[in-house]
Design a protein around this motif. Structure first.
Motif, PDB file in Angstrom:
ATOM      1  N   LYS A 199     -36.441  18.563 -20.218  1.00 55.18           N
ATOM      2  CA  LYS A 199     -35.525  19.567 -19.686  1.00 55.18           C
ATOM      3  C   LYS A 199     -36.038  20.132 -18.354  1.00 55.18           C
ATOM      4  CE  LYS A 199     -33.524  23.675 -21.506  1.00 55.18           C
ATOM      5  NZ  LYS A 199     -33.823  24.686 -22.529  1.00 55.18           N
ATOM      6  N   TYR A 200     -37.333  20.445 -18.366  1.00 50.62           N
ATOM      7  CA  TYR A 200     -37.947  21.027 -17.181  1.00 50.62           C
ATOM      8  C   TYR A 200     -37.875  20.062 -16.006  1.00 50.62           C
ATOM      9  CZ  TYR A 200     -41.601  22.900 -14.151  1.00 50.62           C
ATOM     10  OH  TYR A 200     -42.299  23.381 -13.085  1.00 50.62           O
ATOM     11  N   ARG A 210     -43.925  30.133 -20.884  1.00 51.67           N
ATOM     12  CA  ARG A 210     -42.784  31.048 -20.822  1.00 51.67           C
ATOM     13  C   ARG A 210     -41.572  30.435 -21.516  1.00 51.67           C
ATOM     14  NH1 ARG A 210     -41.039  31.178 -15.258  1.00 51.67           N
ATOM     15  NH2 ARG A 210     -39.550  29.683 -16.084  1.00 51.67           N
ATOM     16  N   ASP A 211     -41.287  29.167 -21.186  1.00 53.27           N
ATOM     17  CA  ASP A 211     -40.137  28.492 -21.812  1.00 53.27           C
ATOM     18  C   ASP A 211     -40.316  28.402 -23.325  1.00 53.27           C
ATOM     19  OD1 ASP A 211     -39.191  28.229 -19.320  1.00 53.27           O
ATOM     20  OD2 ASP A 211     -39.342  26.029 -19.206  1.00 53.27           O
ATOM     21  N   TYR A 212     -41.522  28.062 -23.717  1.00 53.47           N
ATOM     22  CA  TYR A 212     -41.770  27.875 -25.148  1.00 53.47           C
ATOM     23  C   TYR A 212     -41.608  29.196 -25.886  1.00 53.47           C
ATOM     24  CZ  TYR A 212     -43.737  25.911 -29.397  1.00 53.47           C
ATOM     25  OH  TYR A 212     -43.893  25.474 -30.679  1.00 53.47           O
ATOM     26  N   TYR A 214     -46.011  17.371 -23.914  1.00 48.82           N
ATOM     27  CA  TYR A 214     -45.418  17.822 -22.653  1.00 48.82           C
ATOM     28  C   TYR A 214     -46.169  17.202 -21.479  1.00 48.82           C
ATOM     29  CZ  TYR A 214     -43.488  21.254 -19.295  1.00 48.82           C
ATOM     30  OH  TYR A 214     -42.856  21.872 -18.240  1.00 48.82           O
ATOM     31  N   MET A 269     -39.059  19.681 -24.071  1.00 53.63           N
ATOM     32  CA  MET A 269     -39.153  20.737 -23.060  1.00 53.63           C
ATOM     33  C   MET A 269     -39.538  20.152 -21.713  1.00 53.63           C
ATOM     34  SD  MET A 269     -40.677  23.953 -25.165  1.00 53.63           S
ATOM     35  CE  MET A 269     -40.455  24.998 -23.750  1.00 53.63           C
ATOM     36  N   ALA A 276     -39.891  31.735 -25.010  1.00 55.02           N
ATOM     37  CA  ALA A 276     -38.488  32.149 -25.013  1.00 55.02           C
ATOM     38  C   ALA A 276     -37.749  31.510 -26.181  1.00 55.02           C
ATOM     39  CB  ALA A 276     -37.834  31.761 -23.688  1.00 55.02           C
ATOM     40  N   GLN A 277     -38.098  30.281 -26.474  1.00 58.51           N
ATOM     41  CA  GLN A 277     -37.368  29.595 -27.537  1.00 58.51           C
ATOM     42  C   GLN A 277     -37.948  29.840 -28.912  1.00 58.51           C
ATOM     43  OE1 GLN A 277     -36.160  25.479 -27.764  1.00 58.51           O
ATOM     44  NE2 GLN A 277     -35.789  25.532 -25.565  1.00 58.51           N
ATOM     45  N   VAL A 314     -45.285  28.204 -16.762  1.00 55.96           N
ATOM     46  CA  VAL A 314     -43.870  27.893 -16.943  1.00 55.96           C
ATOM     47  C   VAL A 314     -43.617  27.382 -18.351  1.00 55.96           C
ATOM     48  CG1 VAL A 314     -41.986  26.408 -16.200  1.00 55.96           C
ATOM     49  CG2 VAL A 314     -43.557  27.381 -14.502  1.00 55.96           C
TER      50      VAL A 314
END
Lengths: 385, 315, 259, 324
Positions: free
Chosen positions: A53-54, A288-290, A306, A50, A292-293, A285
């Protein structure tokens, strides 16, 4: 035969000379993708991915993307060393995030140290890790500092607490050192440690420890262990009728324990090196990303991995501003990166962090949370204080 | 070259190390004793070295001896493992076949739990920051320790096989009772074979502690017992080269399969299954079938009938 | 027929040898003595306890009671390899060669008690002279049993008769004074049996041995042995020269009743 | 020791001991027929739990290739009632049995056909275990999966009663395991002791050669043995999973080593022995004083070592008389 040897030798020799930094910038991740340490390692893989990607979505290192190279370090020393060697020599990484276990770090980190490659330990909490060498640092705090807070919080929630039972996983290096701090704090707070029970991270049945705790009439239980064993212990404590407060050590700070202790997790006070509730933008952030997945809060292991990748990228960015990364010789960049990692200050999902001269993390914030279960499977860490 | 050694040096040394551990199981097997105790002695040897090299109690000793402390650790490990081998071997070797194997597994597990709990072995974390033998900076340099040890062990094994003691081992392996009836004392030679294996595993452990930088209770485990057994069986249990080839190969395979990423251990498992199915005599055993042994040559002087009776005393 | 030497000394003396397995008495209070240089036969129907008696005599099975002494030295209570060292060597009814080893190795191994090279002598090769002697004797013994040209072959590959002969060679390699043969003629045809008779005599003479033979085949026993002992249901029912034993009513009864 | 303490330790020991016992049943069954230790048994045990979990929950959430696959978009028909859960457990066990049969066909039978050294079966079964464990991890990740709390219906999680000054407590799920393991033993005992299949199995165990002369198809009965062993293993896996969660791909394998101690203690190849061995080791562990609980894991192996020296055939095993 001779010719083959010669060609190989020549190839190797020429390879040795062309040690320029490649683009995208290779960063090595050597964590446990197999073996029974993979429970932790797979979270670290997710966290690192992640971060990659970020970071790349935001232009990488001033326009040059990073590339994570994964080498399975499994749960043993030999595999960790081989993973490190592969990353250092074959993949020409600028730095390494790994390995998962402290015991592995003691074996593999000296390899990187001699090759002068910076290492960030994502989850090595044993004493002595940053002291392995100048190139070794970690983002995993040996949360001795957070343990006292958890006990104080428990006392605030229930001031009548007097009798404490301490339980810990005696085959887990981190739990052993953590329980020491817990016991000292309990005594310092004027509490009676009425029983100390040991277990193994591989244990599943805790009836013996639980009945001993119950018969000691403890009104506070402090558990130092990992997700599976800690979760089962909490569950069995509750099932067998323990009603008081439970303080869990940092090893229990993962949403992985929700499916283990299910509704019985409710109310457990957790000492945290990472909290999804941490307010920084970086963390929000990430969370939120985590979510979402994976439809749940990120666990500490993912957050620390991370953060480790982010620290490397941030440091690289500073270096790149001074001199374009791709124009560096790899060995020089590694040394520079190490220097920069130790020099910088970072805003990560763990909150603000920096390092002391040994490479020990100086983490600004630690957290205490209480578990609130929504139903049997879903819950959250509610930030206290 | 330097890069090649840096990348594969550690692996190459571990191949040799695996071969040596295979041989440590091979010696008792020569005398028909299926002992899986090697990881236990390996762990003990490693702890001996790690303690001698790091414990403050031995600081004076290290000061006086300088680099000489390393050979001392090997010696100490050999001695301790030899004695331990004797203590465990004498009762355990009354057992046969799978029962001995199980007893030795129990021995390894007991050792593991004990070392997990002792202060001197560093508990769960183990011992770390072990000084490097002879100032070796690179992993591959350890080939200068393990390499000669392997050569010496192979020479030892070869000489042993051709000797009276080696014949006694084989006789016991083939038929313990008949060997006994033919004048070979089984217990003595079984214990001897067991102790040789223990000493070898102990020395390998003592050399491995600095090589790994750290030592902990997971070095000697049940998994290692089975892995070493696999070295010997897949390599071939009837020839000194079997454990060496098997150890090297089975150690190399998971590393060579790294390009398979997540699939590598699945494939590694399949390799074990297929190898045990298709190479029942082991790799070296399969190769040996292609080679015909020359018939033994008769020594030149023909003995007289008097000699046939041997130089025997008259009662 | 060779008459036993007059006033021969007693080599083996069994007194009250008894062995029980659970409730079964396999050998019951057996006493006899064997004289130096004789060929002593042990006969009896199946299950009479002959092999058990051999096992008691060679240390493979400890007796429940009784003793065996060899020239005044107590044999019972010793481990098999000590019995071998004392000079008693045997073959097995169901052949126990080291099957996966060569014939040569089988014979070399059995010289263990008569040699002394230890671990380090072997490893450093300092016992060359002894090794050479072991090698030479092994070949000579294979010569004796006619297997020298197949010395390198695995014992398992030999025919039944050859295996029996190899086992005798192996037993001889321990340099025994007393040779115990457990059904050496089993599975042999008439011609082979005849050859075996003379072979055993030859061996006895050449090596100054005392020989004990378990044998089923009565003509062979009568022809070969100087004296014969008959076992039935674990008890010794007769001892004497072949002719008189053959006339013994108890023996006739045992054989007729038994078969 | 006080009475209540004694009773509590006894209960604790029997509870964990019955877990060891049901693990060991299938282990020892294969040993009794083939004389080999099947290291893949732990993996089959794990599979049983995963199969049942798949049926009851229908999806694996976090990791692995099967992440996001939902077997029952409308909710699993196996969830909700103890009876449907029992059905799922049974199906899971049968599938585990079939996998065991597959293992025997692919990894053991070819070896027998070649007359390979029986020890090689150890290596081969280790390879199988490695494949299964890593496949599980590839497919569904390494995390812990837990059965719904109401798998057995709405039962109280624990029972307790007062004894003297203290309270003695036992978890309901452990009572269930204890009861089921007794039932499994009884059924197995009936199958082996009373039925024709059982008689044939015993004949094969005694002497494969003679059995085939008697017209018994040895291979077929070995398959049946593996099937039974797999079913028992799979069933045990689900049961233990309900008590402690399905703790990742190595879940069953970690019982393998202690299972070994159990079956040796009871007597290799003896079915009642597996149960007795399991209970004895469970009890011995439960009676380790708290101060020495760190050495608890060594208890099983100390017992194993001791029993081998004193009575190698185990508590209930038969002596084998060597013929000279």
């Amino acid at each position: 035969m001779q010719r083959v040897v010669l060609t190989v030798l020549l190839g190797v020799l020429t390879a040795a000379h062309a040690q320029r930094v490649q683009a995208p910038i290779p960063i090595g991740i050597a964590v446990a993708q197999t073996s029974n340490t993979a429970l932790l390692g797979q979270e670290q893989v997710i966290g690192a991915r992640m971060a990659e990607k970020y970071i790349n979505a935001r232009g990488g290192i001033n326009g040059t993307p990073i590339r994570l190279i994964f080498q399975d370090a499994a749960g043993d020393e030999n595999t960790a060393i081989n993973a490190f060697q592969n990353l250092i020599t074959k993949s020409g990484v600028v730095g390494i995030v790994g390995p998962t276990l402290s015991q592995q770090a003691f074996a593999a980190d000296p390899i990187a140290e001699r090759a002068r490659v910076p290492v960030l330990g994502p989850s090595n909490t044993a004493k002595g890790i940053p002291q392995i060498g100048a190139f070794i640092a970690r983002v995993s705090a040996p949360v001795a500092v957070v343990a006292p807070n958890a006990i104080r919080t428990a006392l605030r929630l229930d001031p009548k607490i007097k009798r404490v039972a301490v339980l810990y996983a005696q085959n887990d290096a981190f739990s052993v050192s953590e329980t020491g701090t817990f016991q000292e704090t309990a005594k310092a707070q004027g509490l009676d440690v009425v029983t100390v029970q040991k277990f193994l991270t591989t244990d599943t049945d805790f009836t013996t420890q639980v009945t001993a705790t119950l018969n000691a009439n403890a009104d506070l239980v402090i558990v130092s262990g990992l997700a599976a064993d800690g979760g089962n212990l909490v569950k069995q404590l509750r099932q067998l009728g323990y009603k008081g407060l439970i303080v869990g050590g940092n090893g229990l700070n993962t949403s992985n324990i929700f499916p283990v202790c299910q509704q019985y997790c409710d109310g457990v006070i957790i000492a945290q090196a990472y909290s999804p509730a941490q307010a920084s933008a970086a963390n929000q952030v990430f969370v939120r990303d985590y979510r979402a997945q994976y439809k749940k809060d990120p666990p500490q292991f993912a957050a620390q991995a991370y953060a480790a990748v982010q620290v490397m990228a941030d440091a690289l960015r500073v270096i790149d501003r001074r001199k374009k990364l791709t124009s560096w010789e790899l060995p020089a960049l590694r040394v520079e990166l190490n220097k920069q990692i130790l020099a910088g200050k970072y805003n990560t999902p763990l909150g603000e962090l920096r390092f002391d001269k040994d490479g020990e993390i100086i983490q600004k914030q630690f957290y205490v949370a209480q578990i609130k279960m929504k139903d049997a499977k879903n819950g959250s860490f509610v930030f206290l204080r | 070259m330097a890069d090649f050694l840096a990348q594969y040096g550690f692996l190459i040394v571990t191949l040799v190390q695996a071969g040596l551990l295979g041989l440590s199981l091979y010696f008792p097997l020569q005398a028909g004793q299926l002992s899986l105790a090697s990881p236990g002695f390996y762990a003990v040897g490693g702890y001996v070295a790690a303690i001698l090299l790091t414990n403050p109690a031995y600081a004076g000793l290290r000061e006086t001896l300088g680099q000489g402390v390393f050979p001392l650790t090997w010696l100490a490990a050999a001695l301790l493992c030899g004695v331990l081998g004797l203590v465990v071997g004498v009762p355990a070797l009354r057992l046969r076949g799978i029962y001995l194997a199980l007893a030795t597994i129990a021995f390894v597990e007991i050792l593991r739990v004990v070392s997990l709990n002792l202060e001197v072995t560093g508990g769960a974390v183990g011992i770390f920051g072990i000084p490097q033998a002879f100032g070796f900076g690179e992993r591959w340099q350890y080939i200068f320790l393990f390499g000669p040890l392997l050569v010496l062990t192979l020479l030892f094994a070869r000489q042993l096989e051709r000797s009276r003691v080696g014949r006694a081992f084989r006789a016991i392996r083939e038929d313990e009772l008949a060997a006994d009836a033919m004048g070979v004392p089984p217990t003595r030679y079984k214990v001897l074979a067991f102790v040789i294996g223990a000493v070898l595993a102990g020395v390998v452990g003592a050399m491995s502690a600095p090589f790994l930088n750290t030592w902990n209770a997971r070095q000697g485990s049940f998994d290692a017992s089975i892995a070493i057994l696999a070295f010997v069986l897949i390599g071939g249990s009837r020839n000194i080269w079997g454990p060496v080839v098997g150890g090297a190969l089975l150690t190399a395979i998971p590393e060579l399969l790294r390009f398979l990423a997540d699939w590598r251990l699945v494939i590694n498992g399949l390799v074990l299954v297929v190898a045990s199915l298709y190479l029942p005599q082991g790799i070296v055993g399969a190769l040996e079938r292609w080679r015909r042994r020359p018939p033994p040559r008769r020594p030149v002087p023909a003995p007289s009938p008097a000699e046939l009776r041997g130089g025997r005393r008259t009662p | 027929m060779n008459a036993p030497p007059v006033q021969a000394t007693t080599v083996l003396e069994a007194r009250g040898l008894t062995r029980r397995f659970g409730g079964l008495v396999a050998v019951n209070d057996v006493s006899f003595s064997v004289r130096e240089g004789e060929i002593f036969g042990l006969i009896g129907p199946n299950g009479a306890g002959k092999t058990t008696l051999f096992n008691l005599m060679t240390g493979l099975t400890p007796p429940s009671a009784g003793t065996l002494s060899y020239r005044g030295t107590r044999v019972t209570g010793l481990a098999p390899h000590r019995v071998a060292a004392l000079g008693l060597s045997r073959t097995f009814q169901n052949i126990r060669l080291f099957r996966a080893l060569s014939a040569l190795e089988n014979v070399k191994i059995a010289q263990h008690v008569r040699t002394g090279a230890g671990l380090w002598a072997g490893v450093f090769g300092t016992a060359r002279a002894e090794e050479a002697r072991v090698e030479e004797r092994a070949w000579a013994l294979l010569d004796l049993v006619g297997l020298a040209d197949r010395a390198g072959e695995l014992a398992a590959n030999f025919s039944y008769g050859d295996q029996r002969r190899l086992e005798i060679a192996r037993a001889l390699a321990t340099e025994p004074r007393v040779l115990l043969l457990d059904e050496p003629a089993a599975g042999m045809n008439t011609a082979e049996k005849a050859a075996l008779t003379s072979f055993i005599r030859e061996v006895r003479d050449r090596f100054d041995l005392t020989v004990l033979v378990i044998e089923h085949h009565v003509p062979l026993v009568m022809n070969l042995c100087d004296r014969v002992a008959v076992l039935n249901f674990g008890e010794l029912i007769a001892v004497g020269d072949p002719a008189s034993v053959q006339r013994d009513p108890k023996v006739i009864e045992a054989y007729l009743g038994g078969e | 020791m006080e009475l209540s303490q004694l009773v509590q330790n006894l209960l604790n020991g029997l509870a964990i001991g019955s877990v060891y016992a049901i693990f060991a049943l299938g282990y020892t069954l294969v040993f009794s027929i083939l004389g080999i230790i099947n290291f893949a048994h732990g993996a089959v045990f794990t599979l049983g739990a995963y199969f049942t979990y798949t049926l009851v929950v229908g999806q694996f959430e976090n990791n692995g290739l099967l992440r996001g696959v939902n077997l029952f978009p409308q909710g699993s028909p196996f969830a909700g009632s103890p009876w449907t859960f029992a059905l799922a457990t049974l199906i899971g066990a049968v599938v585990a049995g079939l996998i065991a049969v597959l293992i025997e066909r692919l990894a053991f039978r070819p070896m027998r056909a070649r007359g390979a050294e029986p020890l090689l079966a150890l290596v081969s079964s280790l390879g199988v275990a490695l494949v299964i464990v890593n496949l599980i991890q590839l497919l569904v990740g390494a995390e812990i999966y837990n059965f719904p709390a109401n798998a057995y219906g709405e039962v109280r999680p624990a029972l307790s009663f007062q004894l003297g000054e203290r309270v003695v407590i036992i978890r309901t799920v452990q009572l269930i395991i204890f009861a089921v393991s007794l039932v499994m033993l009884a059924v197995l005992g009936y199958v082996i002791g009373r039925t024709r299949v059982g008689k044939a199995l015993r004949a094969v165990a005694e002497s494969p050669g003679t059995a085939s002369l008697l017209g018994i198809s040895v291979d077929r009965f070995i398959l049946i043995t593996f099937f039974l062993s797999g079913v028992l293993g799979g069933l045990a896996g689900t049961l233990v999973g309900t008590a402690f969660g399905v703790a990742g791909p190595y879940f069953g394998v970690t019982y393998g080593l202690k299972g070994l101690a159990v079956i040796v203690l009871g007597g290799l190849g003896s079915i009642p022995g597996a149960v007795v061995g399991g209970l004895v080791i469970g009890l011995a562990e439960a009676f380790v004083p708290g101060d020495y609980s760190a050495y608890k894991d060594a208890v099983a192996f100390a017992l194993l070592f001791a029993i081998l020296l004193v009575r190698p055939q185990g508590l209930l095993g038969r002596t084998q008389i060597q013929k000279v």
